[in-house]
Write an enzyme that holds these catalytic residues in place. Structure first.
Site, PDB file in Angstrom:
ATOM      1  N   THR A  40       0.828  -1.206   0.000  1.00  0.00           N
ATOM      2  CA  THR A  40       0.000   0.000   0.000  1.00  0.00           C
ATOM      3  C   THR A  40       0.860   1.253   0.000  1.00  0.00           C
ATOM      4  O   THR A  40       0.584   2.228  -0.706  1.00  0.00           O
ATOM      5  CB  THR A  40      -0.920   0.003   1.229  1.00  0.00           C
ATOM      6  N   HIS A  43       2.240   1.896  -3.422  1.00  0.00           N
ATOM      7  CA  HIS A  43       1.228   2.500  -4.303  1.00  0.00           C
ATOM      8  C   HIS A  43       1.102   3.997  -4.036  1.00  0.00           C
ATOM      9  O   HIS A  43       0.974   4.800  -4.973  1.00  0.00           O
ATOM     10  CB  HIS A  43      -0.127   1.826  -4.094  1.00  0.00           C
ATOM     11  N   HIS A  63       1.216   2.012   8.257  1.00  0.00           N
ATOM     12  CA  HIS A  63       0.279   1.353   9.155  1.00  0.00           C
ATOM     13  C   HIS A  63       0.885   0.124   9.830  1.00  0.00           C
ATOM     14  O   HIS A  63       0.264  -0.445  10.721  1.00  0.00           O
ATOM     15  CB  HIS A  63      -0.993   0.948   8.401  1.00  0.00           C
ATOM     16  N   CYS A 107     -16.694  -3.913   9.668  1.00  0.00           N
ATOM     17  CA  CYS A 107     -17.268  -2.566   9.715  1.00  0.00           C
ATOM     18  C   CYS A 107     -17.226  -1.923   8.331  1.00  0.00           C
ATOM     19  O   CYS A 107     -16.172  -1.863   7.681  1.00  0.00           O
ATOM     20  CB  CYS A 107     -16.504  -1.700  10.710  1.00  0.00           C
ATOM     21  N   LEU A 262      -6.826 -13.565  -0.314  1.00  0.00           N
ATOM     22  CA  LEU A 262      -6.348 -12.299   0.231  1.00  0.00           C
ATOM     23  C   LEU A 262      -5.841 -11.371  -0.866  1.00  0.00           C
ATOM     24  O   LEU A 262      -5.967 -10.150  -0.769  1.00  0.00           O
ATOM     25  CB  LEU A 262      -5.223 -12.541   1.249  1.00  0.00           C
ATOM     26  N   ILE A 286     -10.844 -12.469   2.220  1.00  0.00           N
ATOM     27  CA  ILE A 286     -10.188 -12.073   3.466  1.00  0.00           C
ATOM     28  C   ILE A 286      -9.714 -10.634   3.336  1.00  0.00           C
ATOM     29  O   ILE A 286      -9.071 -10.264   2.346  1.00  0.00           O
ATOM     30  CB  ILE A 286      -8.962 -12.961   3.782  1.00  0.00           C
TER      31      ILE A 286
END
Length: 342
Positions: A40, A43, A63, A107, A262, A286
């Site tokens: 991520t 990117h 993260h 969520c 995934l 996932i």
């Protein structure tokens, strides 16, 4: 404080001085010790089509991290200054049906740390206490920094029982390699890992793959024959996001086989749904980790001897982030770590 920032809507990142985050009730302030570079983050550095849609500059990236608690806000009772912690990077609303039912990983209003809000590629990061995982048993900070992707691997690998099963893992990136280690630890019979990078296939062999198959040279069916498998694979873990990988996985599953997916495809593609139906194959998507059952499983796996050290192949001082990002983007690596104490 120093932070790695996407400061403009264009390719590239900068090391900048930014304000130290403040905390309120229920929050925790963490001094960052290590961070891991994720796809991520690559990117976002490249500012590709996904990043242009997903992020808004200026943004502090990151993260995957481990750090030491330096301050807690009012109402925080089970976390203390000095604790070594990692962070769950999916921040959820706490109010929707799934959150109220204890299914926070589902969520619909999830905000990603380092994507939808400022992240952990900085000297300090603030998080709600409900997103902080305290390491109660000793763990190397380098390993603690990759609990986020390790959680992806554990969530995927343990989606289905593995004891005595024949497992196919497509994609030998860092998460695929970690999933290989988990599958071996969890009692799989045969583990086949596919990729086109000989470097990463060798890492897969190191952590327990019975057969690491270069699919630019050999097919999965040939791998089956080499291991003497007669009916196909019982469990598939799709980590690559590649259309050809999923198609070949489906073609080589046993009847009633189960696939956990995934890998995130970059585009729509066709699959053989007739085979899925007639072979009664289960597909399960996932995303992230189950909060916090996956985290508990991760800690227990490490306590009982799972070794992730081979997965980490690069360590850099945070000021050398450009070289670290180049290493992570080059493909001849596992996980690459930034040291925020150097």
């Amino acid at each position: 404080m120093k932070a790695i920032v996407k400061d403009k809507a264009e390719p590239g990142l900068r090391l900048m001085d930014v304000p130290e985050p403040s905390i309120g009730p229920g929050d925790v302030l963490i001094k960052v010790l290590r961070t891991g570079i994720c796809g991520t983050d690559l990117h976002i550095r490249d500012y590709d089509a996904w990043a242009q849609q997903a992020v808004r500059a200026p943004l502090v990236l990151g993260h995957e991290f481990a750090g030491e608690v330096v301050e807690t806000g009012p109402g925080v009772t089970d976390i203390a200054a000095g604790d070594l912690v990692s962070g769950e990077g999916h921040l959820v609303c706490g109010k929707c049906r799934n959150c109220l039912a204890g299914r926070r990983h589902l969520c619909r209003s999830t905000v990603g740390l380092g994507v939808g809000r400022d992240g952990a590629f900085a000297e300090y990061v603030a998080l709600p206490a409900s997103n902080v995982w305290v390491h109660r048993s000793p763990v190397d900070p380098d390993i603690a920094a990759i609990f986020d992707p390790f959680g992806n691997a554990v969530h995927t690998a343990l989606s289905f029982p593995l004891v005595g099963e024949d497992v196919l893992i497509t994609g030998a990136g860092p998460i695929g390699i970690m999933a290989t280690a988990v599958a071996r630890h969890a009692g799989a019979r045969n583990i086949v890992v596919t990729d086109v990078s000989e470097y990463r296939l060798e890492l897969a062999r190191t952590v327990g793959a019975d057969l690491a198959l270069n699919v630019a040279q050999d097919t999965v069916e040939q791998g089956q024959r080499r291991l003497g498998l007669r009916e196909g694979f019982d469990v598939g873990l799709e980590m690559s996001g590649r259309p050809e990988a999923l198609r070949e996985m489906i073609a080589n599953m046993t009847h009633g086989g189960r696939i956990a997916m995934l890998g995130l495809p970059s585009r729509d593609f066709e699959v053989d749904f007739a085979r899925i139906v007639t072979s009664m194959i289960t597909l399960k998507g996932i995303y992230g980790r189950e909060m916090f059952e996956t985290w508990y499983a991760m800690s227990v796996l490490l306590e009982r001897g799972l070794d992730l050290a081979p997965v980490i192949t690069g360590r850099y001082p945070y000021r050398d982030f450009d070289a670290a990002f180049d290493d992570a983007a080059g493909g001849r690596c596992g996980k690459v770590i930034l040291d925020w104490t150097a």
